[in-house]
Design an enzyme around this catalytic site. Structure first.
Site, short mmCIF file in Angstrom:
data_model
loop_
_atom_site.label_atom_id
_atom_site.label_comp_id
_atom_site.label_asym_id
_atom_site.label_seq_id
_atom_site.Cartn_x
_atom_site.Cartn_y
_atom_site.Cartn_z
N LYS A 3 46.87 50.08 36.94
CA LYS A 3 47.34 48.83 37.56
C LYS A 3 48.33 49.15 38.68
O LYS A 3 49.31 49.87 38.45
CB LYS A 3 48.06 47.98 36.51
CG LYS A 3 47.12 47.43 35.47
CD LYS A 3 46.37 46.24 36.01
CE LYS A 3 45.85 45.44 34.86
NZ LYS A 3 45.57 44.11 35.12
N LYS A 16 39.48 48.61 41.62
CA LYS A 16 39.40 47.54 40.62
C LYS A 16 39.48 46.22 41.39
O LYS A 16 40.54 45.83 41.88
CB LYS A 16 40.55 47.66 39.61
CG LYS A 16 40.42 46.65 38.49
CD LYS A 16 41.37 47.02 37.36
CE LYS A 16 41.21 46.09 36.19
NZ LYS A 16 41.61 44.71 36.48
N GLU A 18 37.03 54.28 40.92
CA GLU A 18 36.58 53.11 41.70
C GLU A 18 37.73 52.16 41.96
O GLU A 18 38.73 52.18 41.24
CB GLU A 18 35.53 52.31 40.90
CG GLU A 18 34.26 53.06 40.64
CD GLU A 18 33.41 52.38 39.58
OE1 GLU A 18 33.60 51.18 39.31
OE2 GLU A 18 32.55 53.07 39.01
N CYS A 57 69.43 12.61 56.29
CA CYS A 57 70.12 11.32 56.41
C CYS A 57 71.55 11.48 56.93
O CYS A 57 72.23 10.50 57.17
CB CYS A 57 70.12 10.58 55.07
SG CYS A 57 71.22 11.32 53.84
N CYS A 115 72.29 16.25 48.23
CA CYS A 115 72.52 15.03 48.98
C CYS A 115 72.53 13.92 47.95
O CYS A 115 71.55 13.75 47.21
CB CYS A 115 71.39 14.81 49.99
SG CYS A 115 71.39 13.15 50.67
N CYS A 138 68.40 8.27 50.76
CA CYS A 138 68.02 9.35 51.67
C CYS A 138 66.49 9.38 51.81
O CYS A 138 65.78 9.49 50.81
CB CYS A 138 68.52 10.69 51.14
SG CYS A 138 67.86 12.09 52.04
N ASP A 191 39.66 42.41 42.26
CA ASP A 191 40.35 41.31 41.59
C ASP A 191 39.55 40.01 41.77
O ASP A 191 39.79 39.24 42.68
CB ASP A 191 41.76 41.15 42.18
CG ASP A 191 42.65 40.36 41.25
OD1 ASP A 191 42.24 40.08 40.11
OD2 ASP A 191 43.77 40.02 41.66
N TYR A 240 29.37 47.01 39.38
CA TYR A 240 29.95 48.29 38.97
C TYR A 240 29.36 48.90 37.71
O TYR A 240 29.80 49.97 37.31
CB TYR A 240 31.47 48.16 38.83
CG TYR A 240 31.93 47.05 37.92
CD1 TYR A 240 31.62 47.03 36.57
CD2 TYR A 240 32.70 46.00 38.43
CE1 TYR A 240 32.04 46.02 35.75
CE2 TYR A 240 33.12 44.97 37.60
CZ TYR A 240 32.79 44.99 36.27
OH TYR A 240 33.20 43.98 35.45
N CYS A 278 73.48 16.41 55.16
CA CYS A 278 72.04 16.33 54.86
C CYS A 278 71.23 16.35 56.16
O CYS A 278 71.47 15.54 57.06
CB CYS A 278 71.73 15.06 54.08
SG CYS A 278 69.97 14.80 53.84
S1 IVH Z 1 34.39 48.56 34.48
C1 IVH Z 1 34.16 48.06 29.69
N1 IVH Z 1 34.87 48.64 37.04
O1 IVH Z 1 38.37 44.62 35.49
C2 IVH Z 1 34.72 47.39 30.90
N2 IVH Z 1 35.68 46.79 35.82
O2 IVH Z 1 39.45 44.83 32.21
C3 IVH Z 1 33.93 47.77 32.08
N3 IVH Z 1 36.85 45.13 37.19
O3 IVH Z 1 37.31 42.00 33.91
C4 IVH Z 1 34.58 47.29 33.31
N4 IVH Z 1 36.59 46.16 39.11
O4 IVH Z 1 35.52 42.67 35.57
C5 IVH Z 1 35.04 47.95 35.90
N5 IVH Z 1 35.16 48.84 39.33
C6 IVH Z 1 35.34 48.16 38.20
C7 IVH Z 1 36.01 46.93 38.16
C8 IVH Z 1 36.18 46.28 36.95
C9 IVH Z 1 37.08 45.09 38.50
C10 IVH Z 1 37.30 44.11 36.20
C11 IVH Z 1 36.28 43.75 35.16
C12 IVH Z 1 37.10 43.38 33.96
C13 IVH Z 1 38.41 44.04 34.21
C14 IVH Z 1 38.62 45.16 33.23
#
Ligand code: IVH
Length: 670
Positions: free
Chosen positions: A311, A116, A114, A408, A423, A428, A118, A223, A405
């Site tokens: 990441k 992730k 999936e 000034c 400056c 100024c 933010d 999720y 400058c």
């Molecule tokens: S599963 C047991 N799925 O990422 C943890 N987390 O450290 C279950 N996050 O703050 C999390 N997208 O809120 C999961 N598709 C996704 C996610 C997701 C973002 C965030 C989650 C958590 C951090 C994980």
């Protein structure tokens, strides 16, 4: 209209509006125009106004945001909301796969991959299909009840398609276009900007007034199922399908694979496609699909063994250097800023990048018109990390720093030991203007409504020429009203904010004066030590250097500053206007009894309930000293959410670590 007809119509409208919410926010295929939607809402509001007792708890009108709360209640999560272990490269993923396969033996393994998202993690509780409570993750064990704010998010169903009792977990986030719009509006109003969509989503949901969240166009991706009653689901992918059918917004970009190499290829594809998404992602999440296998794998203290977060590397983008602008800061330092062809990077449009100083231009051999690689450094300020000479056409031109400058006209000098040009004209206008901007800023006197643009206008129109003039602005109401975008109300608000700032504790004023080398932290130390402005003004270098943290250079700078007649005059005018000149915090005289007395503390990660500055102030009040990096000398690390390498280092060195809840407890007890 009679009661019965109203009741039927209210039910009908509720259903229709929620359906259109779903089509718009979840399915992304609206069937009616905004005007038609507004008309339905208006009709419902009107009927609920006529028959208030018929208004349902799941009414879409609840989404506009009710009364502000005095504070957020705590919510203890039934099962902790854990975080995920991290993978930074392909081998980390292969190691994860190996560990999983070792644990489950010869069974087939399927991974759900999936995006992730933010944003910030939220937990949503439903009873018999009705949304009853929503909370933040907090420290994982205890979060905050933000139901009122979550109700305003239109992709969160207020009623599920089936009367189930369950907990759903997911990420609340701010889509990139909403973020850009919000920051643009804030910039126009002179308000501080949010660093990124994640911060603005978190900031919006942490507001006690739900009307603010309602105005922020937040969204969610759900999720996982935290808890489900009266029904059995065998796998994560089945769970997601169920959540989707119940009306939740579940991200469609998920895929199931059996081979880790396919997972890696899928992730690679997303590194490319990431910038084109309308929301921010910071990686990918890989989860073992079968719940039975998840159970077999179990958890470590912090995270599940059946999932891992990959990441992404820091995002970079290529664009063209269109120009270099040179500006003068409040201390006279001349800084070049790159003007870029606008490019989308990590959720924001980047138009400018820091070049810090001339050497960087020379070192990198930058030419105007060059293709350059920009990267987000930390959170907000992008920087140029590379030049692409192979893309030159011959039309590029060299750039040279000005000798005078730009504001000034006086000759710029290179101060010994410093790379920057400066400056040195104390009159100024750029320096004075920037000094006022610094004075009113959030970390200094914190005067709301006085953004950079307003200060520049006040300065250019000769209304404010020194920080002291701000406190005599009430005598110039007419001039204020004559300024662009300044109505009665904004003038009143501005004057009230200025008036309120008179009560600030001394350290804010001291920092606001912009004395060379005196940062917020030193200002606090000085205010705490001396107690009032006069004592600081009278201190000599020897007395000053006896204080821990005040070195000889800073002491000299202080003495030199207070010796100047102009500085003395400004302070006298501030005093006459009623600006407080005393320290209002707790004075740490001996400090021996305080919990952090003599302790060196490092703050890392994001704190949910306070700003970094507030945390630093609290630590100082309790006798501690905050430093930037973890070493053997560190006594304690306070780790907020998403703490990274500093936390790892603390763990490696055996330095004590507490989380935000632990920190709060100490603060509450003291
Ligand atoms: S599963 C047991 N799925 O990422 C943890 N987390 O450290 C279950 N996050 O703050 C999390 N997208 O809120 C999961 N598709 C996704 C996610 C997701 C973002 C965030 C989650 C958590 C951090 C994980």
């Amino acid at each position: 209209m009679d009661r019965l007809t109203a009741e039927t119509r209210i039910a009908e409208l509720t259903k229709q509006i929620e359906r259109h919410n779903y089509l718009y926010y979840v399915e992304d295929r609206p069937e009616i125009t905004d005007a038609e939607y507004d008309q339905l809402m208006r009709e419902l509001l009107e009927l609920e106004g006529l028959f208030p007792d018929l208004a349902q708890p799941d009414s879409p009108t609840q989404r506009v945001g009710g009364e502000p709360l005095p504070f957020f209640e705590k919510v203890v999560h039934k099962t902790p909301m854990l975080s995920l272990g991290n993978a930074f490269n392909e081998d980390d993923l292969r190691d994860f796969d190996r560990r999983v396969r070792q644990a489950v033996g010869s069974q087939t393994v399927r991974y759900v991959c999936e995006l992730k998202i933010d944003g910030l993690a939220v937990s949503l509780h439903y009873e018999n299909g009705l949304f009853v409570k929503g909370a933040t993750r907090g420290d994982g064990t205890t979060g905050e009840d933000i139901t009122q704010n979550l109700r305003t998010i239109r992709s969160i169903p207020l009623r599920l398609s089936e009367p189930l009792t369950l907990e759903a977990r997911g990420e609340a986030y701010m889509p990139k276009p909403a973020f850009e719009k919000l920051n643009k509006e804030r910039e126009e109003r002179g308000e501080p900007l949010f660093a990124n969509p994640r911060n603005s989503a978190a900031g919006s949901l942490r507001q006690l007034d739900p009307k603010i969240a309602a105005s922020r166009q937040l969204d969610t991706f759900i999720y996982s199922i935290g808890d489900l009653q009266g029904m059995r689901v065998e796998s994560h992918s089945e769970g997601l399908a169920l959540l989707e059918s119940l009306g939740f917004h579940v991200n469609k970009e998920r895929r199931v694979f059996s081979d880790i190499e396919d997972v890696i290829a899928f992730i690679d594809g997303w590194i490319e496609k990431r910038p084109s998404l309308p929301y921010e992602i910071d990686g990918m999440v890989i989860k073992v699909d079968s719940y039975a296998q998840q159970q077999e794998l179990g958890f470590t203290a912090k995270s599940p063994r059946w999932a891992i977060a990959y990441k992404f590397p820091a995002e970079e983008a290529i664009t063209i250097l269109e120009g270099i602008e040179v500006s003068v800061g409040r201390t006279g330092t001349v800084t070049p800023t790159a003007i870029l062809k606008p490019v989308s990077l990590a959720g924001t449009t980047v138009k400018r990048a820091s070049l810090h100083n001339e050497d960087i231009i020379r070192e990198k051999g930058l030419l105007l018109g060059d293709h350059v690689v920009v990267k987000k450094a930390g959170d907000i300020i992008p920087e140029i990390v590379a030049v692409l000479p192979e893309r030159r056409t011959g039309a590029e031109t060299p750039f040279s720093m000005p000798t005078h400058c730009p504001e000034c006209g006086s000759e710029l000098v290179r101060v010994e030991e410093e790379v920057a040009l400066r400056c040195i004209n104390p009159m100024c206008p750029a320096q004075i203007r920037e000094g006022i901007i610094h004075f009113v800023s959030r970390t200094a006197m914190n005067i709301e409504g006085l953004g950079e643009k307003v200060v520049a206008q006040l300065f250019n129109q000769d209304i404010v020429r020194s920080v002291a003039d701000l406190y005599y602005l009430h005598l110039q109401r007419d001039e204020l009203l004559g300024m662009e975008r300044m109505g009665e109300k904004s003038v009143d608000n501005l004057l009230a904010a200025i008036e309120a700032s008179k009560e600030n504790s001394l350290e804010r004023l001291l920092f606001g004066l912009g004395i060379r080398l005196v940062g917020a932290k030193a200002a606090r130390v000085l205010a705490e030590h001396f107690g009032d402005m006069d004592a600081i003004m009278q201190a000599n270098e020897e007395e000053l250097t006896q204080i821990d943290e005040i070195g000889p250079k800073m002491a000299a700078s202080l003495v030199n500053y207070f010796r100047q007649p102009q500085a003395q005059a400004v302070i006298e005018r501030l005093r006459d206007a009623g600006v407080n000149m005393t320290y209002k915090g707790i004075r740490v005289e001996s400090g021996a009894d305080l919990p952090f007395a003599g302790k060196t503390i490092v703050l890392t990660g994001t704190l949910a309930q306070m700003t970094r500055q507030e945390a630093e102030e609290a630590i100082a009040r309790l006798g501690g000293k905050v430093t930037g990096s973890v070493s053997k000398k560190t006594d304690l690390v306070i780790a907020g959410e998403k703490a990274g390498s500093k936390l790892e280092k603390a763990e490696k060195l055996g330095v004590a670590v507490i989380d935000e809840a632990g920190f709060r407890e100490i603060l509450d007890n003291n």
